[in-house]
Design an enzyme around this catalytic site. Structure first.
Site, PDB file in Angstrom:
ATOM      1  CG  HIS A   1     -10.293  32.086  75.449  1.00 27.14           C
ATOM      2  ND1 HIS A   1      -9.642  32.359  74.257  1.00 27.14           N
ATOM      3  CD2 HIS A   1     -11.035  33.204  75.715  1.00 27.14           C
ATOM      4  CE1 HIS A   1      -9.959  33.560  73.839  1.00 27.14           C
ATOM      5  NE2 HIS A   1     -10.809  34.102  74.691  1.00 27.14           N
ATOM      6  CG  ASP A   2     -14.403  33.271  75.034  1.00 29.22           C
ATOM      7  OD1 ASP A   2     -14.627  32.894  76.195  1.00 29.22           O
ATOM      8  OD2 ASP A   2     -14.131  34.455  74.753  1.00 29.22           O
TER       9      ASP A   2
ATOM     10  CE  LYS B   1     -17.657  34.854  74.867  1.00 28.65           C
ATOM     11  NZ  LYS B   1     -16.950  36.121  74.553  1.00 28.65           N
TER      12      LYS B   1
ATOM     13  CG  HIS C   1     -18.717  31.541  77.634  1.00 29.72           C
ATOM     14  ND1 HIS C   1     -19.030  32.603  78.455  1.00 29.72           N
ATOM     15  CD2 HIS C   1     -17.365  31.562  77.517  1.00 29.72           C
ATOM     16  CE1 HIS C   1     -17.938  33.227  78.820  1.00 29.72           C
ATOM     17  NE2 HIS C   1     -16.905  32.622  78.266  1.00 29.72           N
TER      18      HIS C   1
ATOM     19  CG  HIS D   1     -11.555  32.002  80.157  1.00 27.64           C
ATOM     20  ND1 HIS D   1     -12.408  30.954  79.884  1.00 27.64           N
ATOM     21  CD2 HIS D   1     -12.054  33.071  79.469  1.00 27.64           C
ATOM     22  CE1 HIS D   1     -13.356  31.359  79.068  1.00 27.64           C
ATOM     23  NE2 HIS D   1     -13.168  32.647  78.797  1.00 27.64           N
ATOM     24  CG  HIS D   2     -15.007  34.356  82.238  1.00 28.24           C
ATOM     25  ND1 HIS D   2     -14.761  35.688  81.969  1.00 28.24           N
ATOM     26  CD2 HIS D   2     -15.287  33.780  81.039  1.00 28.24           C
ATOM     27  CE1 HIS D   2     -14.900  35.909  80.678  1.00 28.24           C
ATOM     28  NE2 HIS D   2     -15.211  34.772  80.093  1.00 28.24           N
TER      29      HIS D   2
ATOM     30  CG  ASP E   1     -10.477  36.887  77.037  1.00 24.08           C
ATOM     31  OD1 ASP E   1     -10.623  37.265  75.860  1.00 24.08           O
ATOM     32  OD2 ASP E   1     -11.417  36.521  77.768  1.00 24.08           O
TER      33      ASP E   1
END
Length: 212
Positions: free
Chosen positions: A71-72, A75, A100, A126-127, A155
């Site tokens: 998911h990240d 980054k 990201h 996801h954000h 998360d």
């Protein structure tokens, strides 16, 4: 028989190697620091648990667990000075770190593998917030991918429950209070309800997944 056995062993070895690569990349991307060690593993586990509560089948659960680990991944493009800053971010730094989501999607979206394409959607969304106030696209409600909505809850729950370079872990009560406050705002209400109603199971899951 020997050839068949060798093929089974090889397939298992390949699957395990793929899983290890996915989780390793996820951990590297997440924070490149000891404080976020095992975050992706716990998020993956929470996602699988939530997905099972929502009635996903075994195939979807496995896809969710593995895809959530990435998911990240975006980054990786964020400078350490921003990602590991031990203080409140400035507005320009917050803008930088928000990149990201798009970066993760761009890394993954051209894959022909369904798992990686699922991971691209999770990375991108996801954000996003249930009420439309999130980023990068301002999606709302069920227009946000279900796997991304599940990952968002997992998360944030784990992030708030863990020490980070810029703060100590919140108390269990404070974490639950935040999740309640963001029900219907940041998070899908049904997913938050599952988490809160079964919090003892979640905490037991946390204990089992925590590696000294």
């Amino acid at each position: 028989m020997a050839i068949a056995f060798d093929n089974i062993y090889l397939n298992q070895e390949l699957e395990e190697t793929q899983r290890e690569i996915i989780f390793t990349l996820g951990e590297i991307a997440e924070g490149r620091s000891a404080e976020t060690q095992h975050h992706v593993q716990r998020v993956s586990e929470y996602c699988g648990w939530l997905g099972a509560k929502l009635g996903l089948d075994d195939k979807d659960l496995e896809s969710l667990r593995l895809a959530a680990a990435m998911h990240d991944i975006g980054k990786l493009v964020i400078p350490d000075a921003v990602l590991l800053k031990p203080a409140t971010l400035t507005e320009s730094e917050r803008t930088e770190i928000r990149k990201h989501a798009h970066a993760g999607e761009d890394m993954l979206k051209f894959s022909q593998r369904s798992l990686i394409r699922i991971a691209a959607r999770i990375a991108a969304q996801h954000h996003e917030n249930w009420d439309g106030s999130g980023y990068p696209a301002g999606l709302a409600g069920e227009s946000i991918d279900l796997f991304a909505r599940i990952t968002a809850v997992a998360d944030v729950y784990d992030a708030l429950s863990s020490d980070r370079v810029y703060r100590k872990a919140l108390s269990p009560g404070a974490v639950l209070e935040y999740m309640r406050e963001q029900r219907g705002r940041q998070f899908d209400p049904a997913i938050v309800d599952l988490l809160i109603e079964n919090i003892d199971e979640v905490r037991e899951l946390t204990i089992r997944r925590t590696v000294p």
